[in-house]
Design an enzyme around this catalytic site. Structure first.
Site, short mmCIF file in Angstrom:
data_model
loop_
_atom_site.label_atom_id
_atom_site.label_comp_id
_atom_site.label_asym_id
_atom_site.label_seq_id
_atom_site.Cartn_x
_atom_site.Cartn_y
_atom_site.Cartn_z
N SER A 116 70.61 69.79 7.44
CA SER A 116 70.00 68.79 8.33
C SER A 116 69.77 69.35 9.73
O SER A 116 69.11 70.36 9.89
CB SER A 116 70.87 67.53 8.34
OG SER A 116 70.20 66.50 8.98
N HIS A 117 70.37 68.71 10.73
CA HIS A 117 70.14 69.07 12.13
C HIS A 117 71.10 70.15 12.62
O HIS A 117 71.00 70.55 13.77
CB HIS A 117 70.30 67.81 12.98
CG HIS A 117 71.57 67.10 12.64
ND1 HIS A 117 71.67 66.26 11.54
CD2 HIS A 117 72.81 67.16 13.17
CE1 HIS A 117 72.91 65.81 11.45
NE2 HIS A 117 73.62 66.34 12.42
N ASP A 280 64.23 66.22 13.02
CA ASP A 280 65.32 67.20 12.94
C ASP A 280 65.01 68.28 11.91
O ASP A 280 63.90 68.35 11.36
CB ASP A 280 66.64 66.49 12.62
CG ASP A 280 66.69 66.01 11.18
OD1 ASP A 280 65.63 65.69 10.63
OD2 ASP A 280 67.80 65.97 10.61
N ASP A 282 65.57 68.98 8.75
CA ASP A 282 65.01 68.70 7.44
C ASP A 282 64.06 67.50 7.45
O ASP A 282 63.63 67.03 6.40
CB ASP A 282 66.12 68.47 6.42
CG ASP A 282 66.98 67.28 6.76
OD1 ASP A 282 67.11 66.96 7.96
OD2 ASP A 282 67.53 66.64 5.84
N ASP A 284 64.32 64.24 8.43
CA ASP A 284 64.62 62.83 8.15
C ASP A 284 64.93 62.01 9.40
O ASP A 284 64.97 60.79 9.35
CB ASP A 284 65.71 62.68 7.07
CG ASP A 284 66.99 63.40 7.41
OD1 ASP A 284 67.06 64.04 8.48
OD2 ASP A 284 67.95 63.32 6.60
N ARG A 285 65.16 62.68 10.54
CA ARG A 285 65.43 61.93 11.77
C ARG A 285 64.20 61.88 12.67
O ARG A 285 63.29 62.71 12.54
CB ARG A 285 66.57 62.58 12.56
CG ARG A 285 67.88 62.50 11.86
CD ARG A 285 68.99 63.05 12.73
NE ARG A 285 70.28 62.82 12.08
CZ ARG A 285 71.44 63.01 12.66
NH1 ARG A 285 71.51 63.46 13.90
NH2 ARG A 285 72.56 62.76 12.01
N LYS A 379 65.92 58.66 4.78
CA LYS A 379 65.28 58.31 6.03
C LYS A 379 64.13 59.29 6.26
O LYS A 379 64.09 60.36 5.65
CB LYS A 379 66.27 58.31 7.18
CG LYS A 379 67.01 59.60 7.39
CD LYS A 379 68.21 59.35 8.30
CE LYS A 379 69.13 60.54 8.29
NZ LYS A 379 70.53 60.20 8.44
#
Ligand code: G1P
Ligand code: ZN
Length: 552
Positions: A116-117, A280, A282, A284-285, A379
């Site tokens: 992710s982030h 972010d 990947d 999703d944010r 998300k």
């Protein structure tokens, strides 16, 4: 003749493996230990009970080790009886695009390589995530079973085959297993086009509307360039840092006021564009900015809910909405006004999955820059950005104007989150224990003259399947709907991260006060809550930290 090796696994430390959000997230150096990655992948194949001949979606956020991990995964999939694999070109698939591809293709599961982030590179983090046929992250029962399996397996299956040319679109193979390399963007862009009013957004850009989108050198750059610049006609250069790099350009691909500082500065400059956004690692944010204006994620969810019927996909109205417990209650006010249910879930996307699947909610979101809907089961950062663009294109008001109108209609909920990152595990637990011990005394007492109406540890019963989740954060609620929440992060890879969430509704002139571009932390009402929180948690004494590492 097949050339499947059954390799024996060397002994490697798994004692600290903990199932996280749908998978495993660790320092990159953990994944480069011999057989570590193979162990976890074999544990997935052993546990996930994929039907023989099942199709799999495989991709990642483009970080260091992504291509290697995908090649290993393809060879292991072939050796484990997987029927076929769809993989994003270059090994790239944003998390929401992977979720969509699983759903659209009817795949039995997806394996996403991402942390992710979290920072990328040899000194950063890496991760493996399993999503199921619904397109959503595997539930905890599955990830726990995978983690348990990873501690006991003694062999894994892997084919001896050359690398698949990941940059060449088309059908390849690993032994007899077809591997189809697909354009990672096309399906996702088509989905977005089916949801939003692209004509209206095109007209907005044609009328001179300016935007800056920061891809943070992670997965979403190619998606944003295709959708914003090519399909919607935003000026070239709208997308900055749009090339995914293995180390995310050395940055921290988390779109918040601390790590997306360059974007925040661009939106503060005298010639600032009308709209700023970032996603972010990947994808999703999302972070949403207006000219010299920060939209808190909690407010963003409320605004999207308020204006949802301006979007073609949501024209018929919303079944309901959901927010994670620490997210501000701004959206609750809109839901009440609309007469739709609003669910409060524990932190983490998986809790929304059941509600989405059961058709109980249409939109959901978290204060941590995550927003989503029924269109996928993750998300979705770019989706939220396009939702905002759709609203801006129809209303032709500024971002700030839209948020201020929301505050005028529903009241304003001041909000801030303070993160004390990577404190020693013991110190993190001690702070939580201290707060927990104070809860009985706080109940029915006052805090700075305000009655404490709630002091508890949040527990959740899933309204769809009846499952329960205890220990989901400590809440202290005051009579004027102010709230203090303490939680320990479940996603950190080192030590403990204490999250402190503060929320204070205000009305009238206060609601209209200039929204500080850097959030609302400096507001005296939040300072007062912070004073109470620091005293109750004895944070400074227990952690030695005089200030949080990140404030949003
Ligand atoms: C954080 C966020 C949470 C989000 C998760 C995954 O989890 O707070 O809202 O769902 O990342 O992106 P935490 O570290 O707080 O457990
Ligand atoms: Zn992410």
């Amino acid at each position: 003749m097949t050339a499947t090796d059954i390799s024996t696994i060397a002994t490697i430390p798994y004692a600290d493996q903990r199932p996280g959000t749908g998978g495993l997230r660790k320092r990159t150096s953990a994944f480069t230990q011999p057989n570590y990655l193979e162990n976890f992948l074999q544990s997935i194949f052993d546990t996930a009970q994929l039907p023989a001949g099942a199709a799999l979606v495989v991709g990642g956020d483009g970080r260091y080790l992504n291509r290697h991990a995908i090649q290993v995964c393809l060879r292991m999939a072939a050796a484990n009886g997987i029927g076929s694999v769809l993989v994003g070109r270059g090994g790239l698939l944003s998390t929401p695009a992977a979720s969509h591809l699983i759903r659209r293709s009817g795949a039995a599961a997806g394996i996403i390589f991402s942390a992710s982030h979290n920072p990328a590179g040899p000194d950063g983090d890496f991760g493996v995530k399993l999503n199921l046929a619904s397109g959503g992250p595997a539930p905890e029962s599955v990830t726990e079973a995978i983690a348990a399996r990873s501690r006991t397996i003694d062999q894994y299956r892997i084919a001896t085959a050359p690398d698949v040319p990941l940059d060449e679109i088309g059908e390849h193979a690993v032994e007899g297993m077809p591997v189809v390399v697909v354009d990672p963007v096309a399906d996702y862009a088509a989905l977005m086009e089916s949801l939003f009013d692209f004509d209206a957004i095109r007209e907005l850009f044609a009328a001179g509307f300016r935007m800056s989108y920061d891809g943070m050198h992670a997965a979403t750059g190619p998606y944003a360039i295709e959708i914003l610049e090519r399909r919607l006609g935003a000026a070239q250069g709208t997308v900055v840092n749009g090339v995914p790099l293995e180390d995310f350009g050395g940055g921290h691909a988390d779109p918040n006021l601390t790590y997306a500082r360059d974007l925040v500065e661009r939106l503060r400059a005298p010639d600032a564009p009308d709209f700023g956004a970032a996603s972010d690692g990947d994808g999703d944010r999302n972070m949403i900015l207006g000219r010299r204006f920060f939209v808190s994620p909690s407010d963003s969810l409320a605004v999207l809910t308020e204006h949802a019927t301006l979007v073609p996909a949501y024209r018929g109205g919303l079944a309901g909405v959901a927010r994670s417990m620490p997210t501000s209650r701004a959206v609750d006010r809109v839901a009440t006004a609309l007469g739709i249910p609003c669910y409060e879930t524990p932190t983490g996307w998986k809790f929304f999955g059941n509600l989405l699947e059961a058709g109980r909610i249409t939109l959901c979101g978290e204060e941590s820059f995550g927003t989503g809907s029924t269109h996928v089961r993750e998300k979705d950062g770019l989706w939220a950005v396009l939702f905002w663009l759709n609203i801006l294109a129809v209303r032709r008001e500024s971002v700030e104007g839209i948020v201020r109108a929301h505050w005028a209609r529903h009241g304003r909920v001041l909000y801030t989150r303070l993160d004390y990152e990577e404190v020693p595990l013991d110190a993190g637990r001690a702070v939580m224990d201290a707060v927990r011990a104070r809860l009985p005394d706080l109940r029915g007492s006052t805090l700075g003259g305000r009655a404490v109406v709630l002091a508890d540890e949040f527990a959740y019963t899933d309204p769809v399947d009846g499952s329960t989740s205890a220990g989901q954060g400590l809440r202290i609620g005051l009579e004027d709907e102010a709230r203090i929440v303490f939680r320990l992060s479940g996603t950190g890879t080192a030590g403990a991260t204490i999250r402190l969430y503060l929320e204070q509704p205000v009305g009238g002139a206060e609601a209209d006060a200039r929204g500080a571009p850097g959030g609302t932390t400096s507001h005296p009402a939040l300072e007062t809550l912070l004073g109470h929180a620091l005293a109750i948690g004895e944070i400074e004494a227990r952690t030695g930290r005089t200030a949080p590492s990140v404030v949003t």
